[in-house]
Design an enzyme around this catalytic site. Structure first.
Site, mmCIF file in Angstrom:
data_model
loop_
_atom_site.group_PDB
_atom_site.id
_atom_site.type_symbol
_atom_site.label_atom_id
_atom_site.label_comp_id
_atom_site.label_asym_id
_atom_site.label_seq_id
_atom_site.Cartn_x
_atom_site.Cartn_y
_atom_site.Cartn_z
ATOM 1 N N ASP A 127 -2.161 -9.739 10.632
ATOM 2 C CA ASP A 127 -2.068 -11.045 11.301
ATOM 3 C C ASP A 127 -2.162 -12.227 10.337
ATOM 4 O O ASP A 127 -1.956 -13.368 10.725
ATOM 5 C CB ASP A 127 -3.145 -11.156 12.400
ATOM 6 C CG ASP A 127 -4.556 -11.077 11.845
ATOM 7 O OD1 ASP A 127 -4.727 -10.982 10.618
ATOM 8 O OD2 ASP A 127 -5.506 -11.113 12.664
ATOM 9 N N GLY A 128 -2.523 -11.948 9.089
ATOM 10 C CA GLY A 128 -2.596 -13.038 8.113
ATOM 11 C C GLY A 128 -3.919 -13.787 8.104
ATOM 12 O O GLY A 128 -4.099 -14.710 7.308
ATOM 13 N N ASP A 254 -3.595 -3.475 -7.375
ATOM 14 C CA ASP A 254 -3.431 -4.892 -7.017
ATOM 15 C C ASP A 254 -4.776 -5.612 -6.981
ATOM 16 O O ASP A 254 -4.816 -6.838 -6.884
ATOM 17 C CB ASP A 254 -2.709 -5.038 -5.668
ATOM 18 C CG ASP A 254 -3.361 -4.215 -4.569
ATOM 19 O OD1 ASP A 254 -3.440 -2.981 -4.723
ATOM 20 O OD2 ASP A 254 -3.800 -4.796 -3.575
HETATM 21 P P1 AMP Z 1 -6.928 -6.490 0.132
HETATM 22 O O1 AMP Z 1 -7.492 -5.246 0.726
HETATM 23 O O2 AMP Z 1 -7.556 -7.753 0.656
HETATM 24 O O3 AMP Z 1 -6.870 -6.447 -1.344
HETATM 25 O O4 AMP Z 1 -5.430 -6.553 0.657
HETATM 26 C C1 AMP Z 1 -4.451 -5.600 0.358
HETATM 27 C C2 AMP Z 1 -3.098 -6.055 0.865
HETATM 28 O O5 AMP Z 1 -3.096 -6.165 2.288
HETATM 29 C C3 AMP Z 1 -2.668 -7.425 0.369
HETATM 30 O O6 AMP Z 1 -1.269 -7.416 0.249
HETATM 31 C C4 AMP Z 1 -3.114 -8.327 1.488
HETATM 32 O O7 AMP Z 1 -2.419 -9.553 1.494
HETATM 33 C C5 AMP Z 1 -2.809 -7.492 2.705
HETATM 34 N N1 AMP Z 1 -3.641 -7.847 3.860
HETATM 35 C C6 AMP Z 1 -4.950 -7.568 4.012
HETATM 36 N N2 AMP Z 1 -5.394 -8.027 5.197
HETATM 37 C C7 AMP Z 1 -4.339 -8.621 5.813
HETATM 38 C C8 AMP Z 1 -4.153 -9.293 7.074
HETATM 39 N N3 AMP Z 1 -5.147 -9.452 7.951
HETATM 40 N N4 AMP Z 1 -2.933 -9.766 7.338
HETATM 41 C C9 AMP Z 1 -1.919 -9.613 6.474
HETATM 42 N N5 AMP Z 1 -2.015 -8.990 5.299
HETATM 43 C C10 AMP Z 1 -3.215 -8.502 4.945
HETATM 44 MG MG MG Z 2 -6.287 -7.460 -2.823
#
Ligand code: AMP
Ligand code: MG
Length: 488
Positions: A127-128, A254
């Protein structure tokens, strides 16, 4: 007090200009009712930002991305990455934006980045958005890591948006404003490499050299020197995690920076009872990112970085692979030396003691701590008293008293310095039960427990009256069975 309006905050757009292939111009979703929950005043001051003006209506709108200063060009950054070992060629900022680069009073560039700022073309079904709890978790833990002396992204502010986000239940939404020396990751290089555009890869590497490892610029093979510098920075960083008992929880490529800062505090936690198999993350069922595996995982991630950089190491592929293999061999000795140096300090031992002797003594200690389920943080702090002649606080943590006594005799023979130990062994870490307590209260609208926790963990080495419960291990139910959730 001067209150330079936030619209005069000057944000560069170097990443967006120099690497347009990896920068998607984008805007934050407007926050219906932004309310500042916490502002990091010391950090604001360090960056040359005026805390009062950040607290103003316009300042808060800047911190959620609603009011972007003139000349700034926010972007969602593209990156790829291995998540739990599986490659995803297109991740990118799915709920984050790079607002731009701030130039600090020291001339250093810092990314001002928002997390939870709304969907982007990289959202992939997410959901962003982000919830108050996880954004405050990142705030608390990153600031604790900074206070512990470990390189990390920093938290400038958390603003509640007034928009509910839907997880298992509806939760209050929030945006974290994050400061980093950059958001270049191993995954950024994997993305650039996968485009097949070597010029893009070279521009990305040149930016990394300039921003993080400038000494590499004068090396014969500057890209090899960049790689070696990243290997050294990550070896040192993960050694620090191991010395303080930190478990990152999602060491995907990442989430591995080029700068050597810890980034993306999701399902992370501090180990309590010593056990290399400790896993807290609910999404890490295989234990890939368990405590004791972190050095191996970072080495694996660095191998992925080497693969991405191959075309820059040498024209001929075979030669490039040789160079990469040789360079990655530098990881283990560097990690071992960083860990041994840190252990020497934790044990209050003289710098002249060699790594082998330090490691042998430390390994025997860790085996005793693990066998006795002894709390990592409590033990090392208590051991300072033992160096000053009062062994009881450390000794009483063991059932196997004879085992501890035999070890302590070997250690004491090396004349440990207890006061030096107190400067490196924290009293206060963000213990899991205290973090949960503070986040639950904040989610329900009470910010006081969060404030108290921050008071403790932002001065971790200074024991203070009235903060006893912040130094104590968790009650039983928060022990090995405790789980953190990604909170996406
Ligand atoms: P993270 O676990 O925060 O490192 O995120 C891993 C990937 O998932 C990244 O590309 C984030 O932008 C994406 N992501 C995590 N949570 C969300 C969310 N609620 N909505 C959209 N993308 C997400
Ligand atoms: Mg990340």
């Amino acid at each position: 007090m001067t209150t330079a309006p936030p619209s005069t905050v000057s944000l560069g757009d170097r990443f967006a200009r120099e690497l347009p292939e990896m920068a998607l111009p984008w805007q934050a979703e407007e926050a219906p009712d932004p309310r500042l929950l916490v502002l990091n005043e010391p950090l604001a001051a360090e960056l040359g930002l005026d805390p009062d003006s950040l607290r103003s209506g316009e300042g808060v709108r800047l911190l959620v991305g609603d009011a972007v200063p003139d000349g700034a060009h926010p972007v969602a950054q593209a990156y790829a990455g291995h998540q739990f070992g599986g490659y995803n060629p297109r991740l990118g900022d799915g709920r984050a934006l790079l607002l731009g680069e701030l130039t600090g009073p020291d001339g250093q560039l810092h990314d001002l980045h928002l997390k939870g700022s709304g969907p982007t073309p990289f959202s992939r079904g997410g959901d962003g958005f982000a919830a108050v709890g996880p954004m405050l978790r990142e705030y608390v833990i990153s600031e604790a890591m900074h206070a512990l002396g470990s390189p990390t992204t920093r938290a400038l502010a958390v603003v509640a948006t007034g928009r509910p986000v839907y997880r298992e239940t509806a939760l209050p939404g929030a945006v974290l404003a994050r400061i980093a020396s950059s958001h270049l990751r191993v995954g950024s290089f994997q993305f650039a490499r996968s485009t097949g555009d070597v010029d893009l890869l070279r521009r990305l590497a040149d930016m990394a050299i300039e921003r993080h490892h400038p000494a590499a610029a004068s090396a014969d093979n500057r890209y090899l020197a960049l790689y070696e510098a990243v290997v050294a920075a990550q070896a040192s960083l993960v050694a620090q995690w191991m010395l303080v008992g930190f478990i990152h929880g999602v060491m995907n490529t990442d989430n591995t920076t080029i700068s050597g800062e810890t980034i993306d505090y999701g399902p992370c936690a501090f180990m309590e009872a010593v056990d290399p198999d400790t896993v807290y993350s609910s999404i890490d069922s295989g234990g890939r990112y368990r405590f004791g595996n972190q050095p191996l995982v970072i080495e694996w991630n660095l191998a992925r970085l080497a693969e991405a950089l191959l075309p820059l190491f040498a024209d001929e592929q075979e030669r490039a692979v040789e160079i990469a293999v040789e360079a990655l061999k530098g990881f283990r000795p560097r990690y071992g030396a960083a860990w041994a140096a840190g252990m020497r300090a934790k044990l209050g031992l003289p710098e002249g003691l060699d790594d082998e002797a330090t490691t042998a003594l430390a390994d025997d200690l860790l085996a005793l701590l693990q066998a006795g389920h002894v709390d990592h943080t409590t033990f090392f702090r208590a051991l300072g008293s033992a160096a000053r002649g009062d062994a009881d606080p450390a000794r009483n943590l063991f059932l196997d008293l004879a085992g501890f006594d035999a070890w302590a005799q070997r250690w004491r023979a090396l004349a440990p310095d207890g006061d030096a130990m107190d400067r490196v062994n924290p009293v206060y870490i963000p213990r899991n039960h205290l973090v949960e307590e503070a986040l639950d209260a904040a989610t329900a609208g009470d910010l006081e427990p969060l404030g108290r926790l921050l008071t403790a963990v932002t001065r971790p080495f200074e024991q203070r009256e009235g903060l006893e419960r912040y130094a104590a291990p968790a009650p039983e139910e928060f022990g090995a069975a405790y789980r953190t959730f990604c909170g996406t």
